[in-house]
Design a protein around this motif. Sequence first.
Motif, PDB file in Angstrom:
ATOM      1  N   ASP A  42       0.828  -1.214   0.000  1.00 34.74           N
ATOM      2  CA  ASP A  42       0.000   0.000   0.000  1.00 34.74           C
ATOM      3  C   ASP A  42       0.863   1.266   0.000  1.00 34.74           C
ATOM      4  OD1 ASP A  42      -2.166  -1.664   0.068  1.00 34.74           O
ATOM      5  OD2 ASP A  42      -2.691  -1.273   2.165  1.00 34.74           O
ATOM      6  N   GLY A  43       2.064   1.166   0.570  1.00 30.95           N
ATOM      7  CA  GLY A  43       2.955   2.325   0.646  1.00 30.95           C
ATOM      8  C   GLY A  43       3.760   2.565  -0.611  1.00 30.95           C
ATOM      9  N   GLY A  44       3.708   1.632  -1.569  1.00 32.36           N
ATOM     10  CA  GLY A  44       4.365   1.904  -2.840  1.00 32.36           C
ATOM     11  C   GLY A  44       5.490   0.961  -3.229  1.00 32.36           C
ATOM     12  N   VAL A  45       5.675  -0.125  -2.453  1.00 34.21           N
ATOM     13  CA  VAL A  45       6.692  -1.112  -2.801  1.00 34.21           C
ATOM     14  C   VAL A  45       6.143  -2.001  -3.930  1.00 34.21           C
ATOM     15  CG1 VAL A  45       7.628  -3.269  -1.870  1.00 34.21           C
ATOM     16  CG2 VAL A  45       7.971  -1.115  -0.639  1.00 34.21           C
ATOM     17  N   ALA A  46       7.004  -2.384  -4.883  1.00 34.95           N
ATOM     18  CA  ALA A  46       6.523  -3.116  -6.071  1.00 34.95           C
ATOM     19  C   ALA A  46       6.364  -4.608  -5.835  1.00 34.95           C
ATOM     20  CB  ALA A  46       7.483  -2.873  -7.238  1.00 34.95           C
ATOM     21  N   GLU A  47       7.277  -5.180  -5.071  1.00 39.26           N
ATOM     22  CA  GLU A  47       7.269  -6.630  -4.830  1.00 39.26           C
ATOM     23  C   GLU A  47       7.709  -6.875  -3.394  1.00 39.26           C
ATOM     24  OE1 GLU A  47       9.393  -8.677  -8.426  1.00 39.26           O
ATOM     25  OE2 GLU A  47       9.970  -6.583  -8.291  1.00 39.26           O
ATOM     26  N   VAL A  48       7.385  -8.075  -2.879  1.00 43.25           N
ATOM     27  CA  VAL A  48       7.752  -8.385  -1.493  1.00 43.25           C
ATOM     28  C   VAL A  48       8.338  -9.794  -1.397  1.00 43.25           C
ATOM     29  CG1 VAL A  48       6.927  -8.592   0.897  1.00 43.25           C
ATOM     30  CG2 VAL A  48       5.905  -6.887  -0.617  1.00 43.25           C
ATOM     31  N   VAL A  49       9.412  -9.901  -0.592  1.00 36.90           N
ATOM     32  CA  VAL A  49      10.025 -11.188  -0.245  1.00 36.90           C
ATOM     33  C   VAL A  49       9.850 -11.364   1.262  1.00 36.90           C
ATOM     34  CG1 VAL A  49      12.138 -12.562  -0.220  1.00 36.90           C
ATOM     35  CG2 VAL A  49      11.778 -10.874  -2.049  1.00 36.90           C
ATOM     36  N   VAL A  50       9.337 -12.524   1.685  1.00 34.78           N
ATOM     37  CA  VAL A  50       9.095 -12.766   3.109  1.00 34.78           C
ATOM     38  C   VAL A  50       9.975 -13.916   3.597  1.00 34.78           C
ATOM     39  CG1 VAL A  50       7.363 -13.301   4.867  1.00 34.78           C
ATOM     40  CG2 VAL A  50       6.702 -12.014   2.830  1.00 34.78           C
ATOM     41  N   ALA A  51      10.702 -13.683   4.686  1.00 37.44           N
ATOM     42  CA  ALA A  51      11.481 -14.753   5.332  1.00 37.44           C
ATOM     43  C   ALA A  51      10.608 -15.403   6.392  1.00 37.44           C
ATOM     44  CB  ALA A  51      12.747 -14.188   5.974  1.00 37.44           C
ATOM     45  N   VAL A  60       2.280 -20.147   5.422  1.00 38.09           N
ATOM     46  CA  VAL A  60       2.371 -18.726   5.070  1.00 38.09           C
ATOM     47  C   VAL A  60       1.993 -18.517   3.607  1.00 38.09           C
ATOM     48  CG1 VAL A  60       3.878 -16.706   4.941  1.00 38.09           C
ATOM     49  CG2 VAL A  60       4.124 -18.305   6.837  1.00 38.09           C
ATOM     50  N   ALA A  61       2.419 -19.430   2.749  1.00 42.18           N
ATOM     51  CA  ALA A  61       2.104 -19.301   1.320  1.00 42.18           C
ATOM     52  C   ALA A  61       0.596 -19.231   1.103  1.00 42.18           C
ATOM     53  CB  ALA A  61       2.702 -20.470   0.544  1.00 42.18           C
ATOM     54  N   ALA A  62      -0.149 -19.987   1.898  1.00 41.95           N
ATOM     55  CA  ALA A  62      -1.605 -20.028   1.746  1.00 41.95           C
ATOM     56  C   ALA A  62      -2.262 -18.724   2.203  1.00 41.95           C
ATOM     57  CB  ALA A  62      -2.164 -21.202   2.540  1.00 41.95           C
ATOM     58  N   LEU A  63      -1.535 -17.916   2.993  1.00 38.42           N
ATOM     59  CA  LEU A  63      -2.104 -16.709   3.584  1.00 38.42           C
ATOM     60  C   LEU A  63      -1.807 -15.451   2.793  1.00 38.42           C
ATOM     61  CD1 LEU A  63      -0.932 -17.438   7.232  1.00 38.42           C
ATOM     62  CD2 LEU A  63      -3.292 -17.525   6.427  1.00 38.42           C
ATOM     63  N   LEU A  64      -0.836 -15.520   1.884  1.00 37.26           N
ATOM     64  CA  LEU A  64      -0.354 -14.308   1.217  1.00 37.26           C
ATOM     65  C   LEU A  64      -0.676 -14.336  -0.275  1.00 37.26           C
ATOM     66  CD1 LEU A  64       3.139 -13.965   2.933  1.00 37.26           C
ATOM     67  CD2 LEU A  64       1.046 -12.693   3.432  1.00 37.26           C
ATOM     68  N   PRO A  65      -0.712 -13.158  -0.912  1.00 38.57           N
ATOM     69  CA  PRO A  65      -0.922 -13.119  -2.358  1.00 38.57           C
ATOM     70  C   PRO A  65       0.137 -13.971  -3.071  1.00 38.57           C
ATOM     71  CG  PRO A  65      -0.898 -10.891  -1.437  1.00 38.57           C
ATOM     72  CD  PRO A  65      -0.527 -11.816  -0.325  1.00 38.57           C
ATOM     73  N   GLU A  66      -0.248 -14.562  -4.185  1.00 42.00           N
ATOM     74  CA  GLU A  66       0.625 -15.512  -4.882  1.00 42.00           C
ATOM     75  C   GLU A  66       1.947 -14.883  -5.325  1.00 42.00           C
ATOM     76  OE1 GLU A  66      -0.160 -18.503  -8.554  1.00 42.00           O
ATOM     77  OE2 GLU A  66      -1.910 -17.930  -7.352  1.00 42.00           O
ATOM     78  N   ARG A  67       1.914 -13.563  -5.613  1.00 45.22           N
ATOM     79  CA  ARG A  67       3.126 -12.936  -6.152  1.00 45.22           C
ATOM     80  C   ARG A  67       4.191 -12.660  -5.087  1.00 45.22           C
ATOM     81  NH1 ARG A  67       2.808  -6.957  -6.591  1.00 45.22           N
ATOM     82  NH2 ARG A  67       1.140  -6.202  -5.262  1.00 45.22           N
ATOM     83  N   VAL A  68       3.855 -12.883  -3.816  1.00 42.55           N
ATOM     84  CA  VAL A  68       4.844 -12.687  -2.756  1.00 42.55           C
ATOM     85  C   VAL A  68       5.823 -13.863  -2.744  1.00 42.55           C
ATOM     86  CG1 VAL A  68       5.162 -12.528  -0.247  1.00 42.55           C
ATOM     87  CG2 VAL A  68       3.282 -11.297  -1.349  1.00 42.55           C
ATOM     88  N   LEU A  69       7.134 -13.558  -2.763  1.00 43.56           N
ATOM     89  CA  LEU A  69       8.164 -14.603  -2.740  1.00 43.56           C
ATOM     90  C   LEU A  69       8.444 -15.017  -1.299  1.00 43.56           C
ATOM     91  CD1 LEU A  69      10.832 -13.165  -5.220  1.00 43.56           C
ATOM     92  CD2 LEU A  69       9.363 -15.159  -5.578  1.00 43.56           C
ATOM     93  N   LEU A  70       8.622 -16.314  -1.063  1.00 41.72           N
ATOM     94  CA  LEU A  70       8.939 -16.803   0.280  1.00 41.72           C
ATOM     95  C   LEU A  70      10.325 -17.439   0.300  1.00 41.72           C
ATOM     96  CD1 LEU A  70       5.632 -18.543   1.456  1.00 41.72           C
ATOM     97  CD2 LEU A  70       6.322 -16.158   1.675  1.00 41.72           C
ATOM     98  N   VAL A  71      11.071 -17.169   1.374  1.00 38.60           N
ATOM     99  CA  VAL A  71      12.352 -17.844   1.591  1.00 38.60           C
ATOM    100  C   VAL A  71      12.372 -18.348   3.039  1.00 38.60           C
ATOM    101  CG1 VAL A  71      13.594 -16.375  -0.052  1.00 38.60           C
ATOM    102  CG2 VAL A  71      13.570 -15.763   2.376  1.00 38.60           C
ATOM    103  N   GLU A  72      13.198 -19.353   3.291  1.00 37.76           N
ATOM    104  CA  GLU A  72      13.345 -19.843   4.663  1.00 37.76           C
ATOM    105  C   GLU A  72      14.271 -18.907   5.431  1.00 37.76           C
ATOM    106  OE1 GLU A  72      14.498 -23.945   4.761  1.00 37.76           O
ATOM    107  OE2 GLU A  72      12.735 -24.549   3.603  1.00 37.76           O
ATOM    108  N   GLY A  73      13.818 -18.475   6.612  1.00 43.85           N
ATOM    109  CA  GLY A  73      14.622 -17.608   7.449  1.00 43.85           C
ATOM    110  C   GLY A  73      15.740 -18.377   8.133  1.00 43.85           C
ATOM    111  N   GLY A  74      16.500 -17.675   8.949  1.00 42.93           N
ATOM    112  CA  GLY A  74      17.616 -18.277   9.677  1.00 42.93           C
ATOM    113  C   GLY A  74      17.391 -18.196  11.169  1.00 42.93           C
ATOM    114  N   PRO A  75      18.424 -18.547  11.947  1.00 34.16           N
ATOM    115  CA  PRO A  75      18.293 -18.571  13.404  1.00 34.16           C
ATOM    116  C   PRO A  75      18.240 -17.190  14.061  1.00 34.16           C
ATOM    117  CG  PRO A  75      20.512 -19.199  12.733  1.00 34.16           C
ATOM    118  CD  PRO A  75      19.704 -19.103  11.486  1.00 34.16           C
TER     119      PRO A  75
END
Length: 221
Positions: A42-51, A60-75
């Motif tokens: 909403d603030g103007g970012v074009a794409e989002v990557v979520v750790a 998480v994939a089921a909860l977010l828009p399909e175009r959001v990229l997901l990666v595994e976070g770290g410790p």
Amino acid sequence: MHAVGIVAAAGSGSRLGAELPKALVPLAGRPLVAWAVDALLDGGVAEVVVAVPAAERAAVAALLPERVLLVEGGPTRTASVRAALEAVPAAATAVLVHDAARPLTPPAVVARVLAALAAGAPAVVPVLPVADTTVAVDDDGVIRETLPRDVLRRVQTPQGFDRAVLVDAYARLAEGAELTDDAAVVRAAGIAVGTVVGDDRAAKITVPQDLALAELLVSGR
Ligand code: CTP
Ligand code: MG
């Protein structure tokens, strides 16, 4: 400028003490991570990557828009942001790093960070003044000094960076290093970090009372 958002959502939320990882805990029926992604878009970012926590990737994939990229976070948060940064699309010229734990961040805060980057800042963070008298104490809790409040600020997210500056700063950071935010990572690389005005609604949800307050804010708007 092509701005990509990173949402750090891979923490466990031990201080919140919920049954779910904090990013999946609902606020007004929606998980915190979904609120945080929306604030960036909403603030103007074009794409989002979520750790995300490795075990929660499908949830998480089921909860977010399909175009959001997901990666595994770290410790650590630092490791999670490092992992997300590697997945930022090549077209990005700016990166905003945001906490999933700040669900009610107004889009205007995101827009202020983007405007500062567009005006040429290499790094910028939203901040607020400190309202209470603030002191430093000894080991036994006795006040050592009252700090000069006029120079103190509380730092929030999203924190915005020129993409090359952030990538270079993370590349210089020792493997396994743990810093509390991304401004500290670029400052360690010698980059000056500017500030814009934050917002109390961007407060971080850390303990149960913070979540209760956020529920009140949502119900009152
Ligand atoms: N975070 C992350 N990866 C980690 C640890 C934290 O992506 N290994 C994220 C959290 O999901 C959160 C943000 O960093 O959105 C800020 O961290 P914090 O508020 O400390 O969240 P948690 O680490 O989950 O909570 P706690 O410290 O109480 O366990
Ligand atoms: Mg933590």
